[in-house]
Design an enzyme around this catalytic site. Structure first.
Site, PDB file in Angstrom:
ATOM      1  N   GLU A  57       0.816  -1.206   0.000  1.00 43.81           N
ATOM      2  CA  GLU A  57       0.000   0.000   0.000  1.00 43.81           C
ATOM      3  C   GLU A  57       0.856   1.266   0.000  1.00 43.81           C
ATOM      4  OE1 GLU A  57      -2.387  -3.385   1.085  1.00 43.81           O
ATOM      5  OE2 GLU A  57      -0.527  -2.613   1.997  1.00 43.81           O
ATOM      6  N   HIS A 126     -11.067  -6.180   8.096  1.00 38.31           N
ATOM      7  CA  HIS A 126     -11.727  -5.937   6.817  1.00 38.31           C
ATOM      8  C   HIS A 126     -12.992  -5.085   6.963  1.00 38.31           C
ATOM      9  CE1 HIS A 126      -9.334  -9.575   6.043  1.00 38.31           C
ATOM     10  NE2 HIS A 126      -9.327  -9.208   4.780  1.00 38.31           N
TER      11      HIS A 126
END
Length: 334
Positions: A57, A126
């Site tokens: 990321e 998540h």
């Protein structure tokens, strides 16, 4: 369109209009993204315009900052909002500060898309709603749509914006109608919610809230999935609540908030994220500062728990119509 289709349409429109727009991230190319939001874009525009990135990321956002500084308009996907933390230095120290640090010589017109919130039993890695973290950073814009029409218009506006935009996408709204409950049949979208999502180019202004549901009795300030939860609560309690969908969480449409609260005299703030230091605290402070002498009752907050996101208990974790309805009744009794 569903929200997924609307978001895909926004990127399709912008990639067709502007060759500077590139889309990349984990699995967004050939696979079309874990939620299929970018499906078909690589096939249509080629692997130099829509491509996969390594599971890094920080690398994804760092590359996007460099691309943006040198003239491109990258749209990157962080697969889940929970995964942005490795990229936080690039977001906070580079993207958000580039215009200021360079005295305007460089800008960072990049859009960072992130699916957020619960609804898939993904647990604490998540399902997070980290919007408050971004609103604390000068130089970032933070957006969260509640319906497909706004999703497309806001994403196009974000891509065209000269500043970095954090674009949060509620997963529970990705695939269609939602009536505020997880255990009830899906109801048709109202015309206001679904609209007719145009095929071509249009924008929804950044920094402008929407009156999702007009009312006179109290004001509900919310965004994303919680717009629909608040609407269900108002419907089930029979309270004439005005629901303000913030859409752009920051910068904030303070005028819309103040106008509504001064009219109704009561305010309930709703969000899915953790209560302590959640964005609702900022909203409550602003309402107190600007509307104190118009308030008929204390400002109420309805939020997620101050715990790690529970896997099996997520439908109890985030606010439902029952909890929101109780807060609305209490505000009316104040």
């Amino acid at each position: 369109m569903t929200m997924i289709q609307a978001l895909r349409s926004a990127m399709d429109v912008m990639m067709g209009r502007d060759p500077r727009v590139v889309v990349f991230g984990q699995d967004v190319g050939y696979f079309g993204g874990v939620f299929r939001v970018t499906e078909g874009l690589q096939k249509k525009y080629g692997s130099s315009r829509c491509f996969d990135a390594p599971i890094s990321e920080g690398g994804i956002v760092g590359a996007a900052v460099g691309m943006a500084a040198y003239g491109l308009r990258p749209v990157v996907e962080i697969q889940f909002a929970d995964y942005f933390y490795p990229a936080s230095d690039q977001i906070v120290s580079e993207a958000a500060r580039l215009r200021y640090r360079s005295a305007g010589d460089f800008t960072a017109p990049l859009t960072i898309r992130m699916p957020c919130g619960g609804g898939i039993y993904g647990g604490q890695t998540h399902s997070q709603s980290p919007e408050a973290l971004f609103t604390h950073v000068c130089g970032l814009r933070t957006v969260m749509p509640s319906n497909p029409y706004d999703a497309k218009g806001l994403l196009i506006a974000a891509i065209e914006c000269e500043d970095p935009v954090i674009f949060l996408e509620p997963k529970r709204l990705y695939n269609g109608p939602f009536d505020g409950h997880h255990d009830r049949p899906v109801v048709p979208w109202s015309q206001h919610a679904m609209g007719r999502v145009p095929e071509g180019h249009y924008t929804v202004p950044l920094e402008k809230a929407a009156v999702f549901r007009p009312g006179q009795a109290l004001t509900v300030l919310t965004y994303g999935t919680m717009v629909w939860v608040a609407e269900a609560a108002a419907r089930e309690t029979g309270i004439d609540a005005e629901i303000i969908d913030l859409r752009s969480i920051w910068p904030l449409d303070l005028e819309a908030i103040v106008t509504s609260v001064k009219k109704t005299g009561r305010c309930v703030v709703v969000h899915e994220a953790t209560r302590t230091s959640g964005f609702g605290a900022e909203l409550a402070a602003l309402v107190q500062e600007h509307c104190f002498y118009h308030l008929e009752a204390p400002i109420a907050r309805v939020t997620g728990w101050d715990t790690p996101y529970p896997h099996a208990q997520e439908w109890n974790y985030f606010p439902g119509p029952d909890r929101v309805g109780r807060a609305m009744r209490q505000a009316m009794e104040g």
